[in-house]
Motif scaffolding. Structure first.
Motif, PDB file in Angstrom:
ATOM      1  N   GLY A   9       0.850  -1.197   0.000  1.00 13.82           N
ATOM      2  CA  GLY A   9       0.000   0.000   0.000  1.00 13.82           C
ATOM      3  C   GLY A   9       0.884   1.243   0.000  1.00 13.82           C
ATOM      4  O   GLY A   9       1.931   1.273  -0.657  1.00 13.82           O
ATOM      5  N   MET A  11       2.866   2.554   2.246  1.00  9.83           N
ATOM      6  CA  MET A  11       4.238   2.341   2.734  1.00  9.83           C
ATOM      7  C   MET A  11       5.003   1.348   1.863  1.00  9.83           C
ATOM      8  O   MET A  11       6.182   1.558   1.574  1.00  9.83           O
ATOM      9  N   ILE A  30       3.619  -8.915  -1.560  1.00  9.63           N
ATOM     10  CA  ILE A  30       2.544  -9.778  -1.068  1.00  9.63           C
ATOM     11  C   ILE A  30       1.406  -8.915  -0.555  1.00  9.63           C
ATOM     12  O   ILE A  30       1.615  -8.021   0.269  1.00  9.63           O
TER      13      ILE A  30
HETATM   14  N1  LIG Z   1       6.311   1.812  11.789  1.00  9.35           N
HETATM   15  C1  LIG Z   1       6.278   2.844  10.943  1.00  9.35           C
HETATM   16  O1  LIG Z   1       7.268   3.594  10.787  1.00  9.35           O
HETATM   17  C2  LIG Z   1       5.035   3.087  10.157  1.00  9.35           C
HETATM   18  C3  LIG Z   1       3.996   2.231  10.297  1.00  9.35           C
HETATM   19  N2  LIG Z   1       2.896   2.339   9.496  1.00  9.35           N
HETATM   20  C4  LIG Z   1       1.924   1.272   9.635  1.00  9.35           C
HETATM   21  O2  LIG Z   1       2.065   0.404   8.513  1.00  9.35           O
HETATM   22  C5  LIG Z   1       0.821  -0.184   8.179  1.00  9.35           C
HETATM   23  C6  LIG Z   1       0.516   0.039   6.696  1.00  9.35           C
HETATM   24  O3  LIG Z   1       0.388   1.406   6.453  1.00  9.35           O
HETATM   25  P1  LIG Z   1       0.011   1.953   4.987  1.00  9.35           P
HETATM   26  O4  LIG Z   1       0.960   1.443   3.973  1.00  9.35           O
HETATM   27  O5  LIG Z   1      -0.157   3.413   5.163  1.00  9.35           O
HETATM   28  O6  LIG Z   1      -1.417   1.257   4.769  1.00  9.35           O
HETATM   29  P2  LIG Z   1      -2.135   0.883   3.394  1.00  9.35           P
HETATM   30  O7  LIG Z   1      -3.561   0.617   3.740  1.00  9.35           O
HETATM   31  O8  LIG Z   1      -1.828   1.900   2.363  1.00  9.35           O
HETATM   32  O9  LIG Z   1      -1.437  -0.486   2.965  1.00  9.35           O
HETATM   33  C7  LIG Z   1      -1.660  -1.698   3.615  1.00  9.35           C
HETATM   34  C8  LIG Z   1      -1.569  -2.781   2.579  1.00  9.35           C
HETATM   35  O10 LIG Z   1      -1.620  -4.072   3.195  1.00  9.35           O
HETATM   36  C9  LIG Z   1      -2.386  -4.904   2.336  1.00  9.35           C
HETATM   37  N3  LIG Z   1      -2.829  -6.122   2.996  1.00  9.35           N
HETATM   38  C10 LIG Z   1      -4.057  -6.452   3.487  1.00  9.35           C
HETATM   39  N4  LIG Z   1      -4.060  -7.715   3.962  1.00  9.35           N
HETATM   40  C11 LIG Z   1      -2.814  -8.199   3.751  1.00  9.35           C
HETATM   41  C12 LIG Z   1      -2.199  -9.445   3.999  1.00  9.35           C
HETATM   42  N5  LIG Z   1      -2.854 -10.468   4.564  1.00  9.35           N
HETATM   43  N6  LIG Z   1      -0.882  -9.599   3.681  1.00  9.35           N
HETATM   44  C13 LIG Z   1      -0.206  -8.596   3.094  1.00  9.35           C
HETATM   45  N7  LIG Z   1      -0.760  -7.396   2.813  1.00  9.35           N
HETATM   46  C14 LIG Z   1      -2.035  -7.193   3.142  1.00  9.35           C
HETATM   47  C15 LIG Z   1      -3.502  -4.001   1.877  1.00  9.35           C
HETATM   48  O11 LIG Z   1      -4.144  -4.533   0.720  1.00  9.35           O
HETATM   49  P3  LIG Z   1      -5.660  -4.062   0.398  1.00  9.35           P
HETATM   50  O12 LIG Z   1      -5.618  -2.591   0.263  1.00  9.35           O
HETATM   51  O13 LIG Z   1      -5.928  -4.787  -0.870  1.00  9.35           O
HETATM   52  O14 LIG Z   1      -6.497  -4.525   1.557  1.00  9.35           O
HETATM   53  C16 LIG Z   1      -2.731  -2.731   1.577  1.00  9.35           C
HETATM   54  O15 LIG Z   1      -2.180  -2.738   0.274  1.00  9.35           O
HETATM   55  C17 LIG Z   1      -0.198   0.423   9.147  1.00  9.35           C
HETATM   56  O16 LIG Z   1      -0.355  -0.443  10.257  1.00  9.35           O
HETATM   57  C18 LIG Z   1       0.487   1.705   9.624  1.00  9.35           C
HETATM   58  O17 LIG Z   1       0.061   2.130  10.898  1.00  9.35           O
HETATM   59  C19 LIG Z   1       2.771   3.336   8.576  1.00  9.35           C
HETATM   60  C20 LIG Z   1       3.762   4.246   8.433  1.00  9.35           C
HETATM   61  C21 LIG Z   1       4.987   4.211   9.215  1.00  9.35           C
END
Ligand SMILES: NC(=O)C1=CN([C@@H]2O[C@H](COP(=O)(O)OP(=O)(O)OC[C@H]3O[C@@H](n4cnc5c(N)ncnc54)[C@H](OP(=O)(O)O)[C@@H]3O)[C@@H](O)[C@H]2O)C=CC1
Ligand SMILES: O=C(O)C1=N[C@H](C(=O)O)C[C@H](O)C1
Length: 233
Positions: A9, A11, A30
């Motif tokens: 997504g 990140m 993935i």
């Molecule tokens: N620690 C850090 O420095 C940071 C942490 N974060 C955290 O990272 C996470 C992701 O953030 P962000 O990228 O903004 O969120 P997004 O919603 O943009 O991306 C999340 C992605 O994960 C996918 N996903 C869903 N289910 C699965 C699965 N079973 N296996 C693999 N991927 C899956 C989603 O697919 P779909 O859309 O198709 O459901 C989506 O593409 C959040 O928990 C956020 O809080 C964010 C920024 C910084």
């Protein structure tokens, strides 16, 4: 280095850009629809997925001997189980609620300030976090880490979202479009306010920190933190 991205997504896409610029290869992206994962072709996994998916992704990697960098927040109820699986499988793991260098310095500053404020009972502390409206978890993982840093260094015993009873830290979570992440720790007295603030201008700092952690962990075994990676504290 061959990197597998669990979660592609906001990140995942930012990490892909930064990793490729640093000469790494993305061997798998993935997502929720992925049916089969080839664990034999990756040096390290970076998970920025969803609270409901993180634990399963992380432990699958451990079973296949793949080290994991986990940035997903909102799954801490399973955190200790993940640490145990890491030790049992002889794998390697870093979780950080926030991978940016700036926030990791902010975490240190927060603990230092908390130590100074411990005796000053005329101040009440609260934490405010502001994020974009797509964020699934609340409060943010970073706000929880900040609260834990205060609890470890003062007489506060816990935290609560919104209103908190005396002796616990209130965390206020706001959602405003297009906000990458702003965290404020406020100490309020009748006569003044002491506040420390970290404002992310975009997601590049989070992604760069995660890639640096991935470069650092390859070849190691055990559970580490960003303090180890950045030589802080
Ligand atoms: N620690 C850090 O420095 C940071 C942490 N974060 C955290 O990272 C996470 C992701 O953030 P962000 O990228 O903004 O969120 P997004 O919603 O943009 O991306 C999340 C992605 O994960 C996918 N996903 C869903 N289910 C699965 C699965 N079973 N296996 C693999 N991927 C899956 C989603 O697919 P779909 O859309 O198709 O459901 C989506 O593409 C959040 O928990 C956020 O809080 C964010 C920024 C910084
Ligand atoms: O979901 C986000 O975007 C962010 N999540 C992390 C958190 O929950 O603290 C880190 C950063 O603030 C961005």
């Amino acid at each position: 280095m061959k990197i597998a991205l669990f979660g592609y997504g906001k990140m995942g896409k930012m990490i892909e850009q930064i990793a490729e610029n640093r000469g790494h290869e993305i061997v798998a992206k993935i997502d929720v629809d992925t049916v089969e994962v080839d664990f034999s072709n990756m040096d390290v996994a970076i998970d920025f997925s969803m609270p409901s998916a993180a634990f399963g992704n992380i432990t699958q990697c451990f079973e296949h001997g793949v080290p994991v960098i986990s940035g997903t927040t909102g799954w801490l109820q399973d955190f200790n189980k993940a640490l145990a699986r890491c030790e049992e499988t002889g794998s390697a793991f870093i979780y950080a609620s926030n991978f940016s260098l700036g926030v990791n310095i902010f975490f240190e500053l927060n603990e230092y300030l908390a130590k100074m404020m411990r005796q000053l009972k005329q101040y009440n502390v609260d934490i405010e976090e502001i994020h974009h409206t797509q964020k699934l978890d609340s409060p943010s993982g970073t706000a929880i880490t900040l609260a834990e840093g205060i609890i470890a260094n003062t007489d506060y015993t816990g935290w609560k979202l919104d209103e908190a009873p005396k002796g616990e830290i209130p965390i206020i979570a706001r959602r405003i479009a297009d906000t990458p992440g702003t965290h404020t720790v406020n100490y309020e007295s009748e006569v003044d306010t002491i506040a420390i603030v970290h404002t992310a201008h975009n997601r590049q700092g989070f992604a760069l920190g995660a890639v640096i952690a991935a470069e650092w962990i390859v070849g190691k075994k055990g559970v580490f933190t960003m303090k180890d990676v950045l030589n802080l504290g």
